[in-house]
Design an enzyme around this catalytic site. Sequence first.
Site, PDB file in Angstrom:
ATOM      1  N   HIS A 158       0.618  -1.252  -0.163  1.00 46.87           N
ATOM      2  CA  HIS A 158       0.016   0.052  -0.013  1.00 46.87           C
ATOM      3  C   HIS A 158       0.821   1.348   0.091  1.00 46.87           C
ATOM      4  CE1 HIS A 158      -3.172  -2.803   1.558  1.00 46.87           C
ATOM      5  NE2 HIS A 158      -3.579  -2.451   0.160  1.00 46.87           N
TER       6      HIS A 158
ATOM      7  N   GLU B  48     -14.991   0.149  -6.623  1.00 47.81           N
ATOM      8  CA  GLU B  48     -14.756  -1.073  -6.196  1.00 47.81           C
ATOM      9  C   GLU B  48     -16.197  -1.925  -6.509  1.00 47.81           C
ATOM     10  OE1 GLU B  48     -12.668  -3.297  -4.454  1.00 47.81           O
ATOM     11  OE2 GLU B  48     -14.474  -4.652  -5.037  1.00 47.81           O
TER      12      GLU B  48
ATOM     13  N   GLY C 188     -14.947  -0.998 -12.524  1.00 52.49           N
ATOM     14  CA  GLY C 188     -13.925   0.125 -12.922  1.00 52.49           C
ATOM     15  C   GLY C 188     -13.936   0.136 -14.554  1.00 52.49           C
TER      16      GLY C 188
ATOM     17  N   ASP D  78      -5.381  -0.727  -8.441  1.00 57.69           N
ATOM     18  CA  ASP D  78      -5.244  -1.680  -7.215  1.00 57.69           C
ATOM     19  C   ASP D  78      -6.321  -3.088  -7.353  1.00 57.69           C
ATOM     20  OD1 ASP D  78      -5.647  -1.416  -3.436  1.00 57.69           O
ATOM     21  OD2 ASP D  78      -4.624  -2.956  -4.778  1.00 57.69           O
ATOM     22  N   SER D  79      -6.118  -3.845  -8.338  1.00 56.20           N
ATOM     23  CA  SER D  79      -7.168  -4.861  -8.718  1.00 56.20           C
ATOM     24  C   SER D  79      -6.483  -6.089  -8.304  1.00 56.20           C
ATOM     25  CB  SER D  79      -7.333  -4.737 -10.179  1.00 56.20           C
ATOM     26  OG  SER D  79      -6.252  -5.147 -10.869  1.00 56.20           O
TER      27      SER D  79
ATOM     28  N   PRO E 151     -13.698 -10.892 -11.993  1.00 56.65           N
ATOM     29  CA  PRO E 151     -13.786  -9.572 -12.165  1.00 56.65           C
ATOM     30  C   PRO E 151     -12.729  -8.585 -12.719  1.00 56.65           C
ATOM     31  CG  PRO E 151     -13.984 -10.199  -9.570  1.00 56.65           C
ATOM     32  CD  PRO E 151     -13.820 -11.455 -10.653  1.00 56.65           C
TER      33      PRO E 151
HETATM   34  N1  SAM Z   1      -3.924  -5.756  -3.040  1.00 60.34           N
HETATM   35  C1  SAM Z   1      -4.417  -6.984  -3.835  1.00 60.34           C
HETATM   36  C2  SAM Z   1      -3.556  -7.469  -4.866  1.00 60.34           C
HETATM   37  O1  SAM Z   1      -2.665  -7.019  -5.183  1.00 60.34           O
HETATM   38  O2  SAM Z   1      -4.065  -8.769  -5.071  1.00 60.34           O
HETATM   39  C3  SAM Z   1      -5.714  -6.269  -4.280  1.00 60.34           C
HETATM   40  C4  SAM Z   1      -6.407  -5.428  -3.449  1.00 60.34           C
HETATM   41  S1  SAM Z   1      -8.313  -5.338  -3.588  1.00 60.34           S
HETATM   42  C5  SAM Z   1      -8.603  -6.468  -2.494  1.00 60.34           C
HETATM   43  C6  SAM Z   1      -8.459  -5.813  -5.141  1.00 60.34           C
HETATM   44  C7  SAM Z   1      -9.979  -5.147  -5.318  1.00 60.34           C
HETATM   45  O3  SAM Z   1     -10.233  -5.212  -6.615  1.00 60.34           O
HETATM   46  C8  SAM Z   1     -10.981  -6.414  -4.700  1.00 60.34           C
HETATM   47  O4  SAM Z   1     -11.712  -5.826  -3.781  1.00 60.34           O
HETATM   48  C9  SAM Z   1     -12.093  -6.566  -6.025  1.00 60.34           C
HETATM   49  O5  SAM Z   1     -13.424  -6.849  -5.814  1.00 60.34           O
HETATM   50  C10 SAM Z   1     -11.613  -5.451  -6.829  1.00 60.34           C
HETATM   51  N2  SAM Z   1     -12.028  -5.608  -8.343  1.00 60.34           N
HETATM   52  C11 SAM Z   1     -11.775  -6.709  -8.961  1.00 60.34           C
HETATM   53  N3  SAM Z   1     -12.252  -6.380 -10.524  1.00 60.34           N
HETATM   54  C12 SAM Z   1     -12.750  -5.142 -10.366  1.00 60.34           C
HETATM   55  C13 SAM Z   1     -13.341  -4.223 -11.329  1.00 60.34           C
HETATM   56  N4  SAM Z   1     -13.527  -4.917 -12.568  1.00 60.34           N
HETATM   57  N5  SAM Z   1     -13.852  -3.160 -11.018  1.00 60.34           N
HETATM   58  C14 SAM Z   1     -13.824  -2.711  -9.619  1.00 60.34           C
HETATM   59  N6  SAM Z   1     -12.960  -3.470  -8.674  1.00 60.34           N
HETATM   60  C15 SAM Z   1     -12.641  -4.587  -8.893  1.00 60.34           C
END
Ligand code: SAM
Length: 282
Positions: A64, A108, A140, A157-158, A164
């Site tokens: 982070h 998110e 997103g 940060d996906s 998804p």
């Molecule tokens: N730090 C982690 C990593 O590097 O793997 C990821 C952090 S965070 C938990 C990742 C977030 O991306 C998840 O909460 C997931 O729901 C979100 N996410 C995945 N696809 C997405 C999309 N198309 N649009 C928005 N958020 C998305």
Amino acid sequence: MAGGTWFTEDQREGLELSMQIKETLVSKQTPFQKLDIYDTYKYGKLLTLDDLVMTTEQDEFVYHELITHVPLFSHKNPENVLIIGGGDGGTAREIVKHPSIKTVDMVEIDEQVVRMSQQYMPFLAQELTNPKVHLFFQDGVEFVKNAASGYDVIIIDSTDPIGPGEGLLNTEFYRNCSKILNADGIIVSQAESLFNNPDWVKQIFAKMRNVFPVVQAYDGTIPTYPGALWCFAFCCKTPEPLDFFDAERFNRLNLDLKYYNKDIHRACFALPEFAKKLCNGD
Ligand code: SAM
């Protein structure tokens, strides 16, 4: 899969990572993914999505701080930031440490990740109620198609580019991000494991290069991520942000940090030879 008292992440390619569990705090199927939060002996709280490690209490600061302070101190006056993903809240927590920040739009797809992080991991989610932070629970990929421009920094940060997260490793998505990024803006994306996911790393950088004139990799070590050595993509429309570091602001703010500092800011761009080849498409 929590077999007995251990969580084991199936890292695919015949690798596994296991952590011994004190307690399973939540385990649920959301409309988008399987969400689990455990309390582990070694790494404290652990968030997994679809049984893949997302973040842990003991090492989340590395990821982070790297994904936020590297672009924010490379920008002359970061005010408006967009986060794609970031549901646990750690990225937003680091961004609002900068007094220049006026707005953080966080998109998110899965509201349950935010709500469960707020309930079980307040050390991560604590700033999601900050008035500067605006939460949008949507895809997103769709958001950036219609968003108004004006972002100084965009942080992707996906999750991995499966499920998804698949649409976020995509040239059209990067083009739409570029359209809403200011001329002196910076985009940073988590760009996967240099050891375990070289194909994803290559794809991300190749697609970023279709869109941005300046694309550079930086890395950091996150022990609970597959292969530990993690990559980030730093993209901009002019070369200035790569050569700029706001040392005066860094010294004046004296932020409460555990990983990032002005030496790391430079050193994280020094890549091992194999990583240079992967990211530069050699
Ligand atoms: N730090 C982690 C990593 O590097 O793997 C990821 C952090 S965070 C938990 C990742 C977030 O991306 C998840 O909460 C997931 O729901 C979100 N996410 C995945 N696809 C997405 C999309 N198309 N649009 C928005 N958020 C998305």
